[in-house]
Motif scaffolding. Structure first.
Motif, short mmCIF file in Angstrom:
data_model
loop_
_atom_site.label_atom_id
_atom_site.label_comp_id
_atom_site.label_asym_id
_atom_site.label_seq_id
_atom_site.Cartn_x
_atom_site.Cartn_y
_atom_site.Cartn_z
N TYR A 40 2.73 10.78 9.26
CA TYR A 40 2.48 10.03 10.49
C TYR A 40 3.81 9.46 10.97
N ASN A 41 4.19 9.83 12.19
CA ASN A 41 5.48 9.40 12.74
C ASN A 41 6.59 9.65 11.73
N ASP A 42 7.27 8.61 11.27
CA ASP A 42 8.39 8.80 10.34
C ASP A 42 8.03 8.44 8.89
N ILE A 43 6.73 8.33 8.59
CA ILE A 43 6.33 8.00 7.23
C ILE A 43 5.39 9.06 6.66
N ALA A 44 5.21 9.00 5.36
CA ALA A 44 4.18 9.78 4.66
C ALA A 44 3.36 8.79 3.84
N VAL A 45 2.05 8.98 3.86
CA VAL A 45 1.12 8.15 3.10
C VAL A 45 0.66 8.98 1.91
N VAL A 46 1.05 8.58 0.70
CA VAL A 46 0.71 9.32 -0.51
C VAL A 46 -0.37 8.55 -1.27
N VAL A 47 -1.53 9.18 -1.44
CA VAL A 47 -2.67 8.54 -2.12
C VAL A 47 -2.65 8.95 -3.59
N LEU A 48 -2.64 7.95 -4.48
CA LEU A 48 -2.58 8.17 -5.92
C LEU A 48 -3.88 7.67 -6.55
N ASN A 49 -4.72 8.62 -6.95
CA ASN A 49 -6.08 8.31 -7.38
C ASN A 49 -6.15 7.43 -8.63
N ILE A 50 -5.56 7.86 -9.72
CA ILE A 50 -5.69 7.10 -10.97
C ILE A 50 -4.79 5.86 -10.96
N SER A 51 -3.70 5.90 -10.23
CA SER A 51 -2.87 4.70 -10.07
C SER A 51 -3.55 3.65 -9.20
N ASN A 52 -4.60 4.06 -8.45
CA ASN A 52 -5.32 3.15 -7.57
C ASN A 52 -4.41 2.49 -6.55
N GLU A 53 -3.54 3.33 -5.95
CA GLU A 53 -2.61 2.79 -4.97
C GLU A 53 -2.21 3.85 -3.95
N VAL A 54 -1.57 3.38 -2.91
CA VAL A 54 -1.00 4.24 -1.88
C VAL A 54 0.49 3.91 -1.80
N THR B 218 4.36 -0.09 -1.56
CA THR B 218 3.22 0.31 -2.38
C THR B 218 2.06 -0.63 -2.05
N VAL B 219 0.90 -0.04 -1.76
CA VAL B 219 -0.30 -0.84 -1.52
C VAL B 219 -1.22 -0.62 -2.72
N SER B 220 -1.44 -1.68 -3.49
CA SER B 220 -2.24 -1.60 -4.72
C SER B 220 -3.62 -2.22 -4.50
N GLY B 221 -4.43 -2.18 -5.55
CA GLY B 221 -5.73 -2.84 -5.50
C GLY B 221 -6.84 -1.98 -4.93
N LEU B 222 -6.61 -0.69 -4.77
CA LEU B 222 -7.66 0.21 -4.31
C LEU B 222 -8.47 0.69 -5.51
N ASN B 223 -9.66 1.21 -5.26
CA ASN B 223 -10.51 1.67 -6.35
C ASN B 223 -10.85 3.15 -6.13
N ASN B 224 -10.19 4.02 -6.87
CA ASN B 224 -10.36 5.47 -6.79
C ASN B 224 -10.10 6.02 -5.38
N ALA C 100 -10.60 1.97 2.87
CA ALA C 100 -9.59 0.92 2.82
C ALA C 100 -8.76 1.05 4.09
N VAL C 101 -8.59 -0.03 4.81
CA VAL C 101 -7.80 -0.01 6.04
C VAL C 101 -6.46 -0.67 5.74
N ILE C 102 -5.39 0.12 5.85
CA ILE C 102 -4.04 -0.36 5.55
C ILE C 102 -3.26 -0.50 6.86
N ASP C 103 -2.74 -1.68 7.12
CA ASP C 103 -1.91 -1.93 8.29
C ASP C 103 -0.51 -1.39 7.98
N GLU D 98 -5.71 -4.42 4.89
CA GLU D 98 -6.26 -5.31 5.92
C GLU D 98 -7.72 -5.64 5.67
N THR D 99 -8.51 -4.61 5.36
CA THR D 99 -9.94 -4.82 5.16
C THR D 99 -10.53 -3.58 4.49
N THR D 100 -11.81 -3.66 4.15
CA THR D 100 -12.54 -2.50 3.65
C THR D 100 -13.82 -2.34 4.47
N ILE D 101 -14.28 -1.11 4.57
CA ILE D 101 -15.48 -0.77 5.33
C ILE D 101 -16.40 0.01 4.40
#
Length: 192
Positions: free
Chosen positions: A67-81, A94-100, A125-128, A135-138
């Motif tokens: 997206y634009n000039d970034i890449a969002v890498v989702v890490l399942n077992i690390s529970n982070e982006v 690093t955005v932590s605290g996600l669940n799977n 998970a909504v990441i700003d 930011e929030t979860t839905i």
């Protein structure tokens, strides 16, 4: 094409005009990585590690979204982006605290990440991406997997189900569209 630049003694390789390969690694091994294949089919492995000496990407790389000039890498077992520069793969946040977490789509500077949760509590998970914070979860139906965005709507495939969810970002309404069993891939055709 590799571009090497030097600014005040700092040099950084840019990975351009090639193929980015996300390597999941072994589950529980903390050895996920990213490879780059240039136009001559020359491979550079572990470009995240090269750009960030002493840092590991994480455990079980599930997906990568540009997206634009970034890449969002989702890490399942690390529970982070991990948010990285999409040319150099230099770590931004690093955005932590996600669940799977599983897959992501980006719209209007926000990353929407499908998360399995712990059992029957799947969510988005909504990441700003301006602050790189959760930011929030839905809450969404169970089995959330692949996600795509089109025209301000998120289309979400569900494992072991016979529907896809459609989340309208502006109205915050969630609907379902009936399909055949276990939708797994989503591809948009045309401009609408």
């Amino acid at each position: 094409l590799f571009v090497l630049y030097n600014f005040l003694g700092f040099s950084q390789t840019e990975y351009l005009d090639g193929v980015i390969v996300l390597n999941e690694g072994g589950a529980g091994s903390n050895n996920a990585s990213v490879s780059f294949i240039n136009q001559n089919n020359s491979v550079t492995n572990n470009i995240y590690g090269l750009a960030n000496p002493g840092m590991n990407l994480g455990d079980t790389a599930q997906s990568l979204t540009m997206y634009n000039d970034i890449a969002v890498v989702v890490l399942n077992i690390s529970n982070e982006v991990k948010i990285v520069n999409n040319k150099t793969f230099q770590h931004i946040a690093t955005v932590s605290g996600l669940n799977n977490p599983r897959y992501s789509a980006v719209y209007n500077n926000k990353a929407y990440v499908t998360c399995w949760g712990s059992a029957t509590d799947d969510y988005l998970a909504v990441i700003d991406l301006t602050t790189n914070t959760l930011e929030t979860t839905i809450t969404i139906p169970e089995g959330t997997e692949k996600i795509k965005e089109a025209n301000g709507k998120l289309y979400i495939a569900h494992q072991n189900a016979d529907f896809i969810s459609v989340y309208n970002i502006a109205t915050q309404q969630l609907n379902q569209i009936q399909v055949e069993d276990t939708p797994s891939e989503l591809v948009f055709l045309g401009n609408d």
